[in-house]
Structures are given as structure tokens and as C-alpha cells.
Design an enzyme around this catalytic site. Structure first.
Site, PDB file in Angstrom:
ATOM      1  N   ASP A 128      -5.271   5.045   5.569  1.00  0.00           N
ATOM      2  CA  ASP A 128      -6.679   4.863   5.927  1.00  0.00           C
ATOM      3  C   ASP A 128      -7.416   4.316   4.701  1.00  0.00           C
ATOM      4  OD1 ASP A 128      -6.970   6.949   4.179  1.00  0.00           O
ATOM      5  OD2 ASP A 128      -8.244   8.157   5.497  1.00  0.00           O
TER       6      ASP A 128
ATOM      7  N   LYS B 207      -1.860   3.466  12.461  1.00  0.00           N
ATOM      8  CA  LYS B 207      -2.323   4.547  11.593  1.00  0.00           C
ATOM      9  C   LYS B 207      -2.312   5.887  12.347  1.00  0.00           C
ATOM     10  CE  LYS B 207      -6.658   5.075  10.664  1.00  0.00           C
ATOM     11  NZ  LYS B 207      -8.032   4.745  10.267  1.00  0.00           N
TER      12      LYS B 207
END
Ligand code: SF4
Length: 215
Positions: free
Chosen positions: A139, A121
């Protein structure tokens, strides 16, 4: 509405109403962004932005941070979640930048995920924000909002969400779409009580059609 039409509606909406969407983290260069993104895990951008000025002041580049003690870094970030681990990660990350990349932040996901404290991420955020690469960081907001609207179907993991979004969003818009979905999740499509009555995506949203159809 077909999936293609749904994506088009959402893209058109954000292009009209949030053409300049960007990260809310405050930074001046890739090193600062990397520090801020590592700190932002499980923490609000607002709190990170209150903390980073003292770090950037004391450790203006990767070399300075690589020479810091974990204890000193900890003392600057103790108001942030998981300060112990994050202090270790920051110093470890800076050491690796100095040893392997001459103090610069590499800009491929493969290189970035080798750094301490940097997962997929974070690597996607850095490469898309700094370099506008078509990498989608998923997220909790992106995951939730995509599922509610119906941009993703049966996506059980962030990676599954990432793949479905990438399949449907034009590559040149991916770096913006990441911010569109995060900010929408942060301010409108919030986790506990989405503000559906004031949302501009009602027409394209599966969650809305299920919950408000008969209201
Ligand atoms: S209509 Fe509601 S559920 Fe759908 S995107 Fe908007 S706020 Fe989220």
C-alpha cells in the site's frame, strides 16, 4: 551497508520491537476480513472499524450479504470513502462467494482477484493475514517506507516494490513484514514529516543518512 545488511538490520529491529505486529482491522473470520479490507481502500482502518460492526450484525455471512440490496449496504457505509462503488462491490463479492465457493473465502490470490472490489493488494492481504502465505501487499505506506529506508531501489510501481521485498525477506517473515512496514509508515515514517529523530531505523536508512548527516 550492503542491501543484505540493511534488510537484516530492519528485520532484526522489528523482530525485537514489534514481534506481534498485526492488522488493525477488527474481524472474526475471513469473510469479515474481506469486507473490512474492501472498505479500507482510501480510508483509515479506524473509520472502517467504526463501520463494520453494523454490517457484520446485519449481514453475518456471505449469503446474507449476497441477498442485500446495494442501497441498504450503501446506507451502512456512507461515511466511508467511495460508498457507491464499495456497496456494489460488497454485494457482488458476496454473490460470487455464494455462487462459486459455497459462501467461503477462497485463499489463493488468483481466485480472490476475480472477486468484485478485490485487486492484487487486497488478495495479498487476505492470503497473508488469514493463511500466513508469503504474499506482500504494497500500500502507500509500504511503498513509501521501503523506498525511504532503501529496501527498494528505483521501484516505480507497487508491483516492483513487492518483487524487491519478496526477493530479500525470508518467506516465513513476509506476512509480518507487511504489518511492520505499514505500522511504521502510519506512526513513525509518516508521509509529510517522518519522525526520524525518534526512529530506531536511522542507522540503516538511506533517507536519514541524506537528510540528517550534517545535523
Ligand atoms: S529514519 Fe526517518 S525516513 Fe528512515 S525509516 Fe525512520 S522515520 Fe522513516
Amino acid at each position: 551497508m550492503t542491501i543484505k545488511e540493511r534488510y537484516q538490520f530492519v528485520i532484526d529491529y522489528f523482530q525485537e520491537f514489534a514481534p506481534d505486529a498485526a492488522t488493525e482491522l477488527i474481524y472474526d473470520n475471513p469473510y469479515q476480513l474481506l469486507v473490512a479490507v474492501i472498505l479500507s481502500a482510501q480510508c483509515t482502518d479506524k473509520r472502517v472499524n467504526l463501520t463494520t460492526p453494523s454490517i457484520f450484525d446485519k449481514y453475518p455471512d456471505a449469503k446474507a450479504l449476497s441477498e442485500a440490496s446495494v442501497e441498504d449496504v450503501f446506507s451502512l457505509i456512507k461515511s466511508i470513502s467511495y460508498p457507491n462503488n464499495k456497496a456494489k462491490h460488497l454485494v457482488g463479492m458476496a454473490k460470487m462467494l455464494v455462487e462459486q465457493y459455497d459462501g467461503e473465502v477462497p485463499l489463493t490470490v488468483e481466485q480472490l482477484i476475480q472477486l468484485p472490489g478485490v485487486g492484487r493488494k487486497t488478495a495479498n492481504v487476505i492470503t497473508s493475514v488469514v493463511d500466513e502465505q508469503p504474499n506482500m501487499a504494497v500500500d502507500t505506506h509500504v511503498f513509501r517506507v521501503s523506498a525511504r529506508i532503501g529496501l527498494t531501489r528505483n521501484a516505480k510501481t507497487p508491483l516492483a516494490t513487492e518483487k524487491q521485498l519478496l526477493k530479500n525477506i525470508p518467506p516465513e517473515l513476509v506476512h509480518k513484514a507487511h504489518h511492520w512496514l505499514i505500522l511504521h509508515g502510519r506512526y513513525i515514517c509518516i508521509a509529510r514529516a517522518p519522525k526520524c529523530p525518534e526512529c530506531g531505523l536511522q542507522q540503516a536508512c538511506i533517507y536519514f543518512s541524506k537528510h540528517y548527516e550534517y545535523v
